[in-house]
Design an enzyme around this catalytic site. Structure first.
Site, PDB file in Angstrom:
ATOM      1  N   ALA A   1      10.663  26.069  16.973  1.00  0.00           N
ATOM      2  CA  ALA A   1      10.201  25.333  18.298  1.00  0.00           C
ATOM      3  C   ALA A   1      11.489  24.535  18.474  1.00  0.00           C
ATOM      4  O   ALA A   1      11.624  24.554  20.016  1.00  0.00           O
ATOM      5  CB  ALA A   1       8.963  24.636  18.134  1.00  0.00           C
TER       6      ALA A   1
ATOM      7  N   ASP B   1      10.662  35.536  10.437  1.00  0.00           N
ATOM      8  CA  ASP B   1      10.215  33.908   9.828  1.00  0.00           C
ATOM      9  C   ASP B   1       8.616  34.319   9.775  1.00  0.00           C
ATOM     10  O   ASP B   1       7.960  33.988  10.751  1.00  0.00           O
ATOM     11  CB  ASP B   1      10.776  33.065  10.835  1.00  0.00           C
TER      12      ASP B   1
ATOM     13  N   ILE C   1       6.093  30.169  14.554  1.00  0.00           N
ATOM     14  CA  ILE C   1       6.546  29.039  15.269  1.00  0.00           C
ATOM     15  C   ILE C   1       6.014  27.762  14.577  1.00  0.00           C
ATOM     16  O   ILE C   1       4.877  27.389  14.244  1.00  0.00           O
ATOM     17  CB  ILE C   1       5.984  28.996  16.800  1.00  0.00           C
ATOM     18  N   HIS C   2       7.277  27.209  14.147  1.00  0.00           N
ATOM     19  CA  HIS C   2       6.988  25.898  13.547  1.00  0.00           C
ATOM     20  C   HIS C   2       8.123  25.082  13.638  1.00  0.00           C
ATOM     21  O   HIS C   2       8.871  25.358  14.829  1.00  0.00           O
ATOM     22  CB  HIS C   2       7.120  26.252  11.852  1.00  0.00           C
ATOM     23  N   GLY C   3       8.378  23.960  13.274  1.00  0.00           N
ATOM     24  CA  GLY C   3       9.423  22.876  13.737  1.00  0.00           C
ATOM     25  C   GLY C   3      10.721  23.523  13.876  1.00  0.00           C
ATOM     26  O   GLY C   3      11.367  23.380  15.127  1.00  0.00           O
TER      27      GLY C   3
END
Length: 162
Positions: A18, A9, A13-15
């Protein structure tokens, strides 16, 4: 080291990662394997700040990831690997890290890439890396979110080539 999940991805680290994928993985550590991110101090800082509470984040290149995987000190750790591209996944596998599957979640469209799903665009290098991963026995699991139905990723790659 116990590998709970490995995911490509390029947003790292994104919504979704996470809140959904980190819980799905159930790992105590996220290891971002990316030479590009490892060499970018600002991006490194931002990625670490985006980490879910209680989960350690390390950002390393492939060589360091292999050393850490093989270090007995980390034998009992559980890990969620995050990658920006399939080439570094292939390098890790070829170096002996036993990934059984790779979740392909997001690879942004850029000039020179072909869009194969709404979230995934590939270039020739990506296609070759995915084919080699498949030849190595790595399952190509294409889902943007954990609840998505699996997509026949090989068929999408073949469509992109033809």
């Amino acid at each position: 080291m116990e590998i709970k999940l490995a995911r490509i991805d390029d947003r790292l680290i994104h919504g979704q990662v996470a809140t959904v994928w980190a819980k799905e993985a159930g790992a105590e550590r996220i290891i971002v394997v990316s030479k590009e991110v490892n060499e970018d101090t600002i991006r490194k800082t931002l990625v670490k700040q985006a980490a879910p509470p209680g989960i350690k984040v390390n950002i390393v290149d492939v060589e360091k990831a292999v050393k850490v995987f093989n270090n007995p000190k980390y034998a009992s750790d559980t890990v969620f690997y995050l990658f920006t591209n399939p080439t570094e996944v292939l390098e890790l596998v070829q170096a002996g890290v036993p990934l059984e599957s790779i979740n392909i979640g997001g690879m942004q469209f850029r000039t020179g890439k072909t869009q194969i799903t709404k979230a995934i665009s590939v270039n020739d290098q990506d296609i070759q890396a995915f084919k080699q991963l498949k030849e190595q026995g790595v399952v190509l699991d294409c889902r943007v979110v954990a609840t998505d139905s699996r997509i026949d990723f090989e068929a999408k790659l073949n469509e992109a080539v033809n």
